[in-house]
Motif scaffolding. Structure first.
Motif, short mmCIF file in Angstrom:
data_model
loop_
_atom_site.label_atom_id
_atom_site.label_comp_id
_atom_site.label_asym_id
_atom_site.label_seq_id
_atom_site.Cartn_x
_atom_site.Cartn_y
_atom_site.Cartn_z
N LEU A 171 83.28 60.21 -35.02
CA LEU A 171 82.51 60.74 -36.15
C LEU A 171 83.30 60.68 -37.44
CD1 LEU A 171 80.88 63.85 -34.44
CD2 LEU A 171 79.79 61.68 -35.01
N ARG A 172 84.59 61.03 -37.37
CA ARG A 172 85.43 60.96 -38.57
C ARG A 172 85.54 59.53 -39.08
NH1 ARG A 172 88.78 64.76 -36.63
NH2 ARG A 172 89.93 63.22 -35.44
N GLY A 173 85.66 58.57 -38.17
CA GLY A 173 85.77 57.17 -38.56
C GLY A 173 84.53 56.64 -39.26
N ARG A 174 83.38 57.18 -38.90
CA ARG A 174 82.13 56.77 -39.55
C ARG A 174 81.76 57.63 -40.74
NH1 ARG A 174 77.22 55.43 -36.14
NH2 ARG A 174 76.73 54.43 -38.10
N GLY A 175 82.57 58.64 -41.05
CA GLY A 175 82.30 59.50 -42.20
C GLY A 175 81.19 60.50 -41.96
N ILE A 176 81.04 60.95 -40.72
CA ILE A 176 79.99 61.91 -40.36
C ILE A 176 80.64 63.27 -40.15
CG2 ILE A 176 78.21 62.47 -38.67
CD1 ILE A 176 78.15 59.46 -37.96
N LYS A 177 80.07 64.29 -40.78
CA LYS A 177 80.59 65.64 -40.59
C LYS A 177 80.14 66.16 -39.23
CE LYS A 177 80.37 66.67 -45.48
NZ LYS A 177 79.70 67.44 -46.53
N ALA A 178 80.97 67.01 -38.62
CA ALA A 178 80.66 67.54 -37.29
C ALA A 178 80.59 69.06 -37.32
CB ALA A 178 81.71 67.09 -36.29
N ALA A 179 79.53 69.61 -36.75
CA ALA A 179 79.41 71.05 -36.55
C ALA A 179 79.47 71.29 -35.04
CB ALA A 179 78.11 71.57 -37.14
N ILE A 180 80.69 71.17 -34.51
CA ILE A 180 80.91 71.28 -33.07
C ILE A 180 82.01 72.32 -32.85
CG2 ILE A 180 81.51 70.06 -30.95
CD1 ILE A 180 80.82 67.43 -32.41
N PRO A 181 81.71 73.42 -32.15
CA PRO A 181 82.76 74.40 -31.89
C PRO A 181 83.77 73.86 -30.87
CG PRO A 181 80.73 75.05 -30.80
CD PRO A 181 80.42 73.84 -31.62
N GLU A 182 84.99 74.35 -30.96
CA GLU A 182 86.04 73.89 -30.05
C GLU A 182 86.05 74.71 -28.77
OE1 GLU A 182 89.83 72.24 -32.16
OE2 GLU A 182 89.35 74.21 -32.97
N ARG A 183 86.41 74.07 -27.66
CA ARG A 183 86.58 74.78 -26.41
C ARG A 183 87.86 75.60 -26.47
NH1 ARG A 183 85.92 69.56 -24.39
NH2 ARG A 183 88.04 69.73 -23.61
N ARG A 190 93.11 74.68 -36.68
CA ARG A 190 91.87 74.53 -35.94
C ARG A 190 90.85 73.75 -36.76
NH1 ARG A 190 89.87 80.16 -33.95
NH2 ARG A 190 88.14 78.83 -33.35
N CYS A 191 89.89 73.14 -36.05
CA CYS A 191 88.79 72.46 -36.73
C CYS A 191 87.87 73.51 -37.33
CB CYS A 191 88.01 71.60 -35.74
SG CYS A 191 88.93 70.20 -35.12
N ARG A 192 87.38 73.24 -38.51
CA ARG A 192 86.48 74.19 -39.16
C ARG A 192 85.07 73.96 -38.66
NH1 ARG A 192 88.42 75.39 -45.21
NH2 ARG A 192 90.59 75.66 -44.70
N LEU A 193 84.36 75.05 -38.46
CA LEU A 193 82.99 74.99 -37.96
C LEU A 193 82.04 75.47 -39.04
CD1 LEU A 193 80.97 74.64 -35.63
CD2 LEU A 193 81.43 77.01 -35.01
N ASN A 194 81.09 74.62 -39.40
CA ASN A 194 80.05 74.99 -40.35
C ASN A 194 79.02 75.83 -39.59
OD1 ASN A 194 77.95 75.17 -42.15
ND2 ASN A 194 77.99 73.01 -42.71
N ARG A 195 79.17 77.15 -39.66
CA ARG A 195 78.34 78.05 -38.84
C ARG A 195 76.86 77.98 -39.22
NH1 ARG A 195 81.22 81.00 -35.43
NH2 ARG A 195 83.40 81.39 -35.88
N ALA A 196 76.56 77.78 -40.48
CA ALA A 196 75.15 77.72 -40.89
C ALA A 196 74.48 76.49 -40.28
CB ALA A 196 75.05 77.68 -42.40
N ALA A 197 75.15 75.36 -40.28
CA ALA A 197 74.60 74.15 -39.69
C ALA A 197 74.50 74.29 -38.17
CB ALA A 197 75.46 72.94 -40.05
N TYR A 198 75.48 74.93 -37.57
CA TYR A 198 75.46 75.10 -36.12
C TYR A 198 74.33 76.03 -35.69
CZ TYR A 198 77.07 75.77 -31.37
OH TYR A 198 77.15 75.80 -30.00
N ARG A 199 74.00 77.02 -36.49
CA ARG A 199 72.89 77.93 -36.15
C ARG A 199 71.55 77.22 -36.18
NH1 ARG A 199 75.46 82.06 -39.71
NH2 ARG A 199 76.76 83.25 -38.29
N ARG A 200 71.39 76.21 -37.04
CA ARG A 200 70.13 75.47 -37.11
C ARG A 200 69.91 74.61 -35.86
NH1 ARG A 200 71.74 74.25 -42.65
NH2 ARG A 200 72.29 72.20 -41.88
N ARG A 201 70.94 74.43 -35.07
CA ARG A 201 70.85 73.65 -33.85
C ARG A 201 69.89 74.28 -32.84
NH1 ARG A 201 73.98 74.74 -29.66
NH2 ARG A 201 73.88 73.24 -27.99
N ASN A 202 69.68 75.59 -32.93
CA ASN A 202 68.82 76.26 -31.96
C ASN A 202 67.37 75.78 -32.03
OD1 ASN A 202 67.43 77.62 -33.97
ND2 ASN A 202 68.35 79.59 -33.56
#
Length: 114
Positions: A36-48, A62-74
C-alpha cells in the motif's frame, strides 16, 4: 487489489488506486502495508498485539490509525452480514467462482431493490 476499479463521474478510465484502504487486523502484515505504501495508498488498519510488542521491543514507533476512517468500515461489515442471510451465500455451496459471483450479484440486487 489489482482488480479494483473506481468509476469516475465523467469521462475517463476508472481509477485503480483508492485513496484509503480500511481493513481489520488480519490484513496488517508488513507485506500488505509495504504494498500500500509503495502505491501511495493510505491504510486504516489496526496493528495486532504481537506487532505492537515487536515494535516496542525494537524501539520503533507504532503505525498511526485513522480511527474515523476505520469506524466507517462497519458499513461494509453490516452489508456482508445482511448478504449472509442467504444460506447458500454464507456456506458457499457452489463449486465454480462464476456461479458464486452470480449468487452474490443476485443477493445484492435483493438488498438494493425494495
Amino acid at each position: 487489489m489489482a482488480r479494483i476499479r473506481i468509476e469516475r463521474c465523467g469521462p475517463g478510465r476508472p481509477r485503480t488506486r483508492p485513496e484509503l484502504v480500511a481493513a481489520d487486523k488480519g490484513y496488517s502484515s508488513k507485506k500488505i502495508r509495504a504494498y500500500l505504501r509503495g502505491r501511495g495508498i493510505k491504510a486504516a488498519i489496526p496493528e495486532r498485539i504481537d506487532q505492537i510488542n515487536g515494535r516496542i521491543r525494537r524501539g520503533e514507533s507504532r503505525c498511526r490509525l485513522n480511527r474515523a476512517a476505520y469506524r466507517r468500515r462497519n458499513v461494509v461489515e453490516r452489508c456482508f452480514n445482511r448478504l449472509k442471510h442467504n444460506k447458500a451465500l454464507a456456506t458457499r455451496y457452489d463449486k465454480r467462482a462464476r456461479h458464486y459471483q452470480a449468487l452474490v450479484t443476485l443477493a445484492c440486487l435483493r438488498l438494493w431493490l425494495p
